[in-house]
Design a protein around this motif. Structure first.
Motif, mmCIF file in Angstrom:
data_model
loop_
_atom_site.group_PDB
_atom_site.id
_atom_site.type_symbol
_atom_site.label_atom_id
_atom_site.label_comp_id
_atom_site.label_asym_id
_atom_site.label_seq_id
_atom_site.Cartn_x
_atom_site.Cartn_y
_atom_site.Cartn_z
ATOM 1 N N GLN A 1 0.643 -1.000 0.183
ATOM 2 C CA GLN A 1 0.154 -0.266 0.080
ATOM 3 C C GLN A 1 1.142 1.116 -0.102
ATOM 4 N N TYR A 2 0.363 1.693 -1.191
ATOM 5 C CA TYR A 2 1.051 3.136 -0.782
ATOM 6 C C TYR A 2 0.435 4.205 0.846
ATOM 7 N N PHE A 3 1.865 4.829 1.340
ATOM 8 C CA PHE A 3 2.226 5.418 2.913
ATOM 9 C C PHE A 3 2.955 6.553 2.151
ATOM 10 N N MET A 4 1.932 7.385 3.681
ATOM 11 C CA MET A 4 3.445 8.571 3.741
ATOM 12 C C MET A 4 3.667 8.852 4.680
ATOM 13 N N LYS A 5 3.810 9.812 5.437
ATOM 14 C CA LYS A 5 4.636 9.634 6.330
ATOM 15 C C LYS A 5 5.215 12.233 6.815
ATOM 16 N N ALA A 6 5.692 11.905 7.814
ATOM 17 C CA ALA A 6 6.402 13.208 7.870
ATOM 18 C C ALA A 6 7.261 14.093 7.335
ATOM 19 N N SER A 7 6.677 14.888 6.204
ATOM 20 C CA SER A 7 7.358 15.449 5.566
ATOM 21 C C SER A 7 8.551 16.022 6.161
ATOM 22 N N PRO A 8 10.120 15.959 6.051
ATOM 23 C CA PRO A 8 11.427 16.172 6.949
ATOM 24 C C PRO A 8 11.419 17.472 6.027
ATOM 25 N N VAL A 9 10.649 18.369 4.787
ATOM 26 C CA VAL A 9 11.108 19.451 4.777
ATOM 27 C C VAL A 9 11.076 20.360 5.957
ATOM 28 N N ARG A 10 11.660 22.057 6.104
ATOM 29 C CA ARG A 10 12.006 22.586 7.434
ATOM 30 C C ARG A 10 11.693 23.964 6.180
ATOM 31 N N PRO A 11 11.513 24.864 6.625
ATOM 32 C CA PRO A 11 11.487 26.494 6.213
ATOM 33 C C PRO A 11 12.995 26.671 5.671
ATOM 34 N N GLY A 12 12.712 27.194 4.584
ATOM 35 C CA GLY A 12 14.326 27.618 3.939
ATOM 36 C C GLY A 12 14.778 26.943 2.684
ATOM 37 N N ASP A 13 14.037 24.934 2.395
ATOM 38 C CA ASP A 13 13.839 23.879 1.463
ATOM 39 C C ASP A 13 13.653 24.510 0.422
ATOM 40 N N TYR A 14 14.309 24.006 -0.289
ATOM 41 C CA TYR A 14 13.157 23.980 -1.903
ATOM 42 C C TYR A 14 13.844 23.006 -2.251
#
Length: 287
Positions: free
Chosen positions: A211-224
Motif C-alpha cells: 500500500q501507498y503510504f505517507m509520513k511526516a515530511s522532513p521539509v523545513r523552512p528554507g528548503d527548496y
C-alpha cells in the motif's frame, strides 16, 4: 492489496520463480545526462522576475519561459505541494508522471527530468537543486518528491467518506487555479489537471501489503526544490490540505503553511543549451 492468506497453494517451483533476477524496464544509459555544473553556473547573476505565494489549502499558477529557473520553497512550516506542469503554448502537452517514474524511479531529485506526455515525450523541466537530497530512502522505504501518488481528490474523498463533499483537495485546488489563469470553465480546466510531482512529500509502499503510504515530511523552512525550464511552462502548485502529511490529507484539521514559487531569469542560458524538440517518432504505428 495482496492477500495475507492466499487461496492457492504454492507450486513446487515457487521459490525458483521468486528467485529470478529483475530486469530494469527502461535502461537510461543512452539518455543524455544533464550537466548540472553547467546548469548551476548559469545561475550566476540571475534576476528574480516573479514571486508567487501559494496560500494553505489553495493553488496558484505561474509561468516560466524556456531557459529560466524556478524554485519551490518552504517558507513558514513543513508543507508539501502538488505540482502540475504544462507546455504554456499547448495544454495538451503536460507532465507525464508515469513515464517519468519509469525512467527515473519512484522519487525525483537533482539531475532527474520531468517528461511530457505522448506524442511529445521530451524533457520539460530538469531538477537542478534539491536541499532534501540527503534524505535518500529511510528504513520504511520512504523517500521525498514522489511520482507514485496521484493527488488528493474530492472523488476519492467522497468514496471513502461515504458521500463527503470536500473542496480543498489538490485536484480541486489545481482545477480552480487553472480555470482562473486561463479563463476556462471548471469542467474544461479539470480535463487538463493530471498526476503530479508530490513536492516535499515523503512516501513509499509498505512491504507487506504494497500500500501507498505517507509520513511526516522532513521539509523545513528554507528548503527548496529547484528546476530549469526546458520549454515554456505553465505551472500550478497546490499547498496540500494535509500539511506535512504526517497524519492525513484532505483535512481542515492538519496544520498547513504557504509555499513560495520564485522564477529567475539567467543572464544567459546554460552553455550549449537548446530547448528540446518534440519526440522524433514518426507516429506511423507500423502502417
Amino acid at each position: 492489496m495482496k492477500p495475507s492468506h492466499p487461496d492457492h497453494a504454492a507450486p513446487p517451483d515457487a521459490n525458483a520463480r521468486k528467485a529470478l533476477a529483475p530486469v530494469i524496464c527502461y535502461p537510461v544509459e543512452t539518455l543524455p545526462r544533464p550537466d548540472l555544473a553547467t546548469y548551476r553556473a548559469a545561475r550566476a547573476g540571475w534576476t528574480r522576475t516573479t514571486t508567487v505565494l501559494v496560500p494553505p489549502r489553495h493553488a496558484r499558477c505561474f509561468t516560466v519561459p524556456a531557459g529560466h529557473f524556478f524554485r519551490i520553497t518552504s517558507v513558514d512550516g513543513p508543507q508539501v505541494g502538488d505540482l502540475n506542469l504544462w507546455n504554456a503554448n499547448n495544454l495538451a502537452e503536460r507532465f507525464y508522471s508515469g513515464k517519468t517514474r519509469a525512467l527515473h524511479g519512484t522519487h525525483l531529485s537533482s539531475g532527474d527530468r520531468m517528461w511530457t506526455s505522448h506524442p511529445h515525450l521530451r524533457p520539460m523541466a530538469t531538477i537542478t537543486d534539491d536541499t532534501l537530497d540527503w534524505y535518500g530512502f529511510d528504513a520504511f522505504g520512504g523517500a521525498v518528491h514522489d511520482v507514485i501518488g496521484t493527488r488528493c481528490d474530492p472523488y476519492t474523498h467522497n468514496l471513502l467518506s461515504h458521500g463527503g463533499q470536500y473542496h480543498h483537495c489538490c485536484h480541486s485546488n489545481l482545477t480552480r487555479a487553472l480555470a482562473h489563469e486561463r479563463g476556462l470553465s471548471l469542467p474544461e480546466a479539470e480535463t487538463h489537471v493530471h498526476d503530479v510531482l508530490n513536492v516535499f512529500m515523503c512516501t513509499g509502499f509498505t512491504r507487506d501489503t504494497g500500500q501507498y503510504f505517507m509520513k511526516a515530511s522532513p521539509v523545513r523552512p528554507g528548503d527548496y526544490l529547484e528546476f530549469f525550464a526546458e520549454i515554456d511552462l505553465l505551472g500550478a502548485l497546490s499547498a496540500c490540505p494535509g500539511g506535512d502529511c504526517s497524519s492525513e490529507h484532505s483535512s481542515d484539521a492538519a496544520a498547513c503553511y504557504p509555499l513560495q514559487i520564485e522564477v529567475f531569469a539567467p543572464v544567459a542560458p546554460p552553455q550549449g543549451w537548446m530547448s528540446p524538440a518534440p519526440n522524433g517518432y514518426d507516429r506511423s504505428h507500423g502502417l
